[in-house]
Design a protein around this motif. Sequence first.
Motif, PDB file in Angstrom:
ATOM      1  N   ALA A 100      43.607  28.247  49.957  1.00  0.00           N
ATOM      2  CA  ALA A 100      43.082  29.489  50.523  1.00  0.00           C
ATOM      3  C   ALA A 100      44.199  30.502  50.731  1.00  0.00           C
ATOM      4  CB  ALA A 100      42.390  29.205  51.864  1.00  0.00           C
ATOM      5  N   GLY A 101      43.893  31.765  50.406  1.00  0.00           N
ATOM      6  CA  GLY A 101      44.815  32.856  50.678  1.00  0.00           C
ATOM      7  C   GLY A 101      45.446  33.458  49.436  1.00  0.00           C
ATOM      8  N   LEU A 102      46.182  34.540  49.657  1.00  0.00           N
ATOM      9  CA  LEU A 102      46.751  35.295  48.545  1.00  0.00           C
ATOM     10  C   LEU A 102      47.856  34.554  47.800  1.00  0.00           C
ATOM     11  CD1 LEU A 102      46.926  38.959  49.900  1.00  0.00           C
ATOM     12  CD2 LEU A 102      45.223  37.914  48.425  1.00  0.00           C
ATOM     13  N   ASP A 103      48.356  33.460  48.336  1.00  0.00           N
ATOM     14  CA  ASP A 103      49.305  32.646  47.579  1.00  0.00           C
ATOM     15  C   ASP A 103      48.654  32.005  46.368  1.00  0.00           C
ATOM     16  OD1 ASP A 103      51.444  33.178  49.181  1.00  0.00           O
ATOM     17  OD2 ASP A 103      51.364  31.294  50.297  1.00  0.00           O
ATOM     18  N   HIS A 104      47.328  32.145  46.245  1.00  0.00           N
ATOM     19  CA  HIS A 104      46.608  31.497  45.161  1.00  0.00           C
ATOM     20  C   HIS A 104      45.846  32.500  44.287  1.00  0.00           C
ATOM     21  CE1 HIS A 104      47.080  28.567  48.498  1.00  0.00           C
ATOM     22  NE2 HIS A 104      47.635  27.907  47.519  1.00  0.00           N
ATOM     23  N   VAL A 105      46.282  33.743  44.308  1.00  0.00           N
ATOM     24  CA  VAL A 105      45.689  34.749  43.417  1.00  0.00           C
ATOM     25  C   VAL A 105      46.093  34.447  41.980  1.00  0.00           C
ATOM     26  CG1 VAL A 105      45.708  37.184  42.770  1.00  0.00           C
ATOM     27  CG2 VAL A 105      45.610  36.541  45.174  1.00  0.00           C
ATOM     28  N   VAL A 106      45.105  34.400  41.096  1.00  0.00           N
ATOM     29  CA  VAL A 106      45.373  34.145  39.681  1.00  0.00           C
ATOM     30  C   VAL A 106      45.340  35.472  38.922  1.00  0.00           C
ATOM     31  CG1 VAL A 106      44.572  31.761  39.734  1.00  0.00           C
ATOM     32  CG2 VAL A 106      42.937  33.562  39.248  1.00  0.00           C
ATOM     33  N   LEU A 107      46.436  35.775  38.234  1.00  0.00           N
ATOM     34  CA  LEU A 107      46.587  37.060  37.550  1.00  0.00           C
ATOM     35  C   LEU A 107      46.950  36.850  36.090  1.00  0.00           C
ATOM     36  CD1 LEU A 107      48.659  38.906  40.304  1.00  0.00           C
ATOM     37  CD2 LEU A 107      46.214  39.132  39.862  1.00  0.00           C
ATOM     38  N   ARG A 108      46.523  37.797  35.272  1.00  0.00           N
ATOM     39  CA  ARG A 108      46.759  37.714  33.826  1.00  0.00           C
ATOM     40  C   ARG A 108      48.201  38.070  33.462  1.00  0.00           C
ATOM     41  NH1 ARG A 108      43.096  42.164  32.001  1.00  0.00           N
ATOM     42  NH2 ARG A 108      43.367  42.861  34.151  1.00  0.00           N
ATOM     43  N   ASP A 109      48.587  37.655  32.261  1.00  0.00           N
ATOM     44  CA  ASP A 109      49.906  38.010  31.739  1.00  0.00           C
ATOM     45  C   ASP A 109      50.129  39.517  31.768  1.00  0.00           C
ATOM     46  OD1 ASP A 109      50.496  35.374  31.231  1.00  0.00           O
ATOM     47  OD2 ASP A 109      50.154  35.488  29.066  1.00  0.00           O
ATOM     48  N   GLN A 110      49.087  40.283  31.445  1.00  0.00           N
ATOM     49  CA  GLN A 110      49.229  41.743  31.408  1.00  0.00           C
ATOM     50  C   GLN A 110      49.668  42.297  32.748  1.00  0.00           C
ATOM     51  OE1 GLN A 110      45.337  43.001  30.072  1.00  0.00           O
ATOM     52  NE2 GLN A 110      46.047  43.292  27.971  1.00  0.00           N
ATOM     53  N   VAL A 111      49.280  41.657  33.829  1.00  0.00           N
ATOM     54  CA  VAL A 111      49.707  42.076  35.170  1.00  0.00           C
ATOM     55  C   VAL A 111      51.124  41.579  35.445  1.00  0.00           C
ATOM     56  CG1 VAL A 111      49.231  41.937  37.638  1.00  0.00           C
ATOM     57  CG2 VAL A 111      47.335  42.087  36.014  1.00  0.00           C
ATOM     58  N   LEU A 112      51.340  40.294  35.232  1.00  0.00           N
ATOM     59  CA  LEU A 112      52.630  39.691  35.578  1.00  0.00           C
ATOM     60  C   LEU A 112      53.771  40.304  34.798  1.00  0.00           C
ATOM     61  CD1 LEU A 112      51.535  35.953  35.837  1.00  0.00           C
ATOM     62  CD2 LEU A 112      51.590  37.700  37.622  1.00  0.00           C
ATOM     63  N   ASP A 113      53.511  40.665  33.545  1.00  0.00           N
ATOM     64  CA  ASP A 113      54.564  41.263  32.721  1.00  0.00           C
ATOM     65  C   ASP A 113      54.969  42.653  33.203  1.00  0.00           C
ATOM     66  OD1 ASP A 113      54.557  39.018  31.156  1.00  0.00           O
ATOM     67  OD2 ASP A 113      53.386  39.901  29.515  1.00  0.00           O
ATOM     68  N   ARG A 114      54.120  43.290  34.016  1.00  0.00           N
ATOM     69  CA  ARG A 114      54.397  44.658  34.477  1.00  0.00           C
ATOM     70  C   ARG A 114      54.755  44.740  35.956  1.00  0.00           C
ATOM     71  NH1 ARG A 114      50.697  45.271  30.320  1.00  0.00           N
ATOM     72  NH2 ARG A 114      51.293  46.912  28.824  1.00  0.00           N
ATOM     73  N   ARG A 115      54.803  43.598  36.609  1.00  0.00           N
ATOM     74  CA  ARG A 115      55.189  43.600  38.018  1.00  0.00           C
ATOM     75  C   ARG A 115      56.602  44.168  38.160  1.00  0.00           C
ATOM     76  NH1 ARG A 115      54.327  41.361  43.112  1.00  0.00           N
ATOM     77  NH2 ARG A 115      56.181  40.538  44.133  1.00  0.00           N
ATOM     78  N   GLY A 116      56.774  45.148  39.035  1.00  0.00           N
ATOM     79  CA  GLY A 116      58.081  45.761  39.238  1.00  0.00           C
ATOM     80  C   GLY A 116      58.322  47.020  38.423  1.00  0.00           C
ATOM     81  N   LEU A 117      57.360  47.392  37.563  1.00  0.00           N
ATOM     82  CA  LEU A 117      57.551  48.590  36.739  1.00  0.00           C
ATOM     83  C   LEU A 117      57.201  49.876  37.482  1.00  0.00           C
ATOM     84  CD1 LEU A 117      56.239  47.557  33.201  1.00  0.00           C
ATOM     85  CD2 LEU A 117      58.566  47.482  34.102  1.00  0.00           C
ATOM     86  N   VAL A 118      56.421  49.784  38.572  1.00  0.00           N
ATOM     87  CA  VAL A 118      56.062  50.976  39.340  1.00  0.00           C
ATOM     88  C   VAL A 118      57.252  51.371  40.214  1.00  0.00           C
ATOM     89  CG1 VAL A 118      54.478  51.952  41.046  1.00  0.00           C
ATOM     90  CG2 VAL A 118      53.641  50.313  39.343  1.00  0.00           C
TER      91      VAL A 118
END
Length: 363
Positions: free
Chosen positions: A154-172
């Motif tokens: 339970a909780g946000l430690d278990h959010v499942v995200l696509r490669d398209q998101v993970l590859d862009r984390r930190g670009l903003v």
Amino acid sequence: MAAPQSTPADEPVVIRTDCSPQMGVGHLLRSLALAEELQHRGHRVHLLGSTGGLDWAAGQVAARGLTMTPAADLAGGPAALVDQVSRLGAAGIDLDGYHLSADLGAALRAAGVPVMTMVDDTFGLHQHADLYVDQNLDAVVADRLPVPGARMLAGLDHVVLRDQVLDRRGLVPDQALDHGGDRTPRLLVVFGGTDAYGGAEVVIGLLRELARPVRVVAVVSRSEVADRLAGLPPVPGVELELHPVVDDLPGLAVGCDAAVSAAGSSVWELLCLGIPTGVVCVVDNQLAGYRRTTDTGVAVAIGELDRLRDDPVAREEARGELAVLLGDRPRRRQLQQAGRRLVDGRGRRRVVDAFTGLFAGRS
């Protein structure tokens, strides 16, 4: 994207899910995120269900080298699904859909197939499973699960995200929307892959009434809605940039300064990317997540869609919150930092660790 953890065997895994114009594509997208993680670890993934005639959804499946095979339970019930899963040699199955009967999970478990299921608060907790996953903010382990001895994440430690998101984390940029001069802020408006309830049109109407400089980057999947919006009389300072459903929504999002979204799984994508976000509650199963997200201040509360259509008080409150999202620089920075901190992008690894742990080493 971080390197995946290694796993010992090329064990086939089944994911049972559906999407449709009415249901939306949220269940499919998080299923594809899990599929990507499983594939990175060497597992073969079989998708069972339907893309509901949505070409975009079928394209997302194909882009990952997958196919969507009709699920046998649609015609033959739980026993037929058990037979289909057994013929595939599946080591485990993920059931993702609140419309799926609890009999499916019960029959699969009785046949010795480990079952994981995704839930949202009480939605989905009817299912019989060995592992339950509720990826909502401040979600807690349920006091009673349908299966004694089952585990829950339970909780946000278990959010499942696509490669398209993970590859862009930190670009903003760290100073999202903290710009000067004459630059017009870009606000993404997106209500899932189908926007079955017309949320984008309602929010665009509120922004037109607000009448402050903004370039609205709106995802509008239905051509009749796009035509209607394109034909509206101009409002000084309000520009409309209309897109059909896009293959790479995260790529579009990182080019925007803020976003307004339905209070579903797309919110976690935006928070992970570091995009200040306002949320709208569209359907009942989003209400608990909507309240938690807005009450804790990680996103701006725009309102509940049904009230935003014709309730003057709700519409006035929403315009005020949109003004905050567009005009309050310290608040935007706070939202950005809170989102990145809460959604670290490693949730799907934790979920797949637990899922594969159900069947790892079995003969």
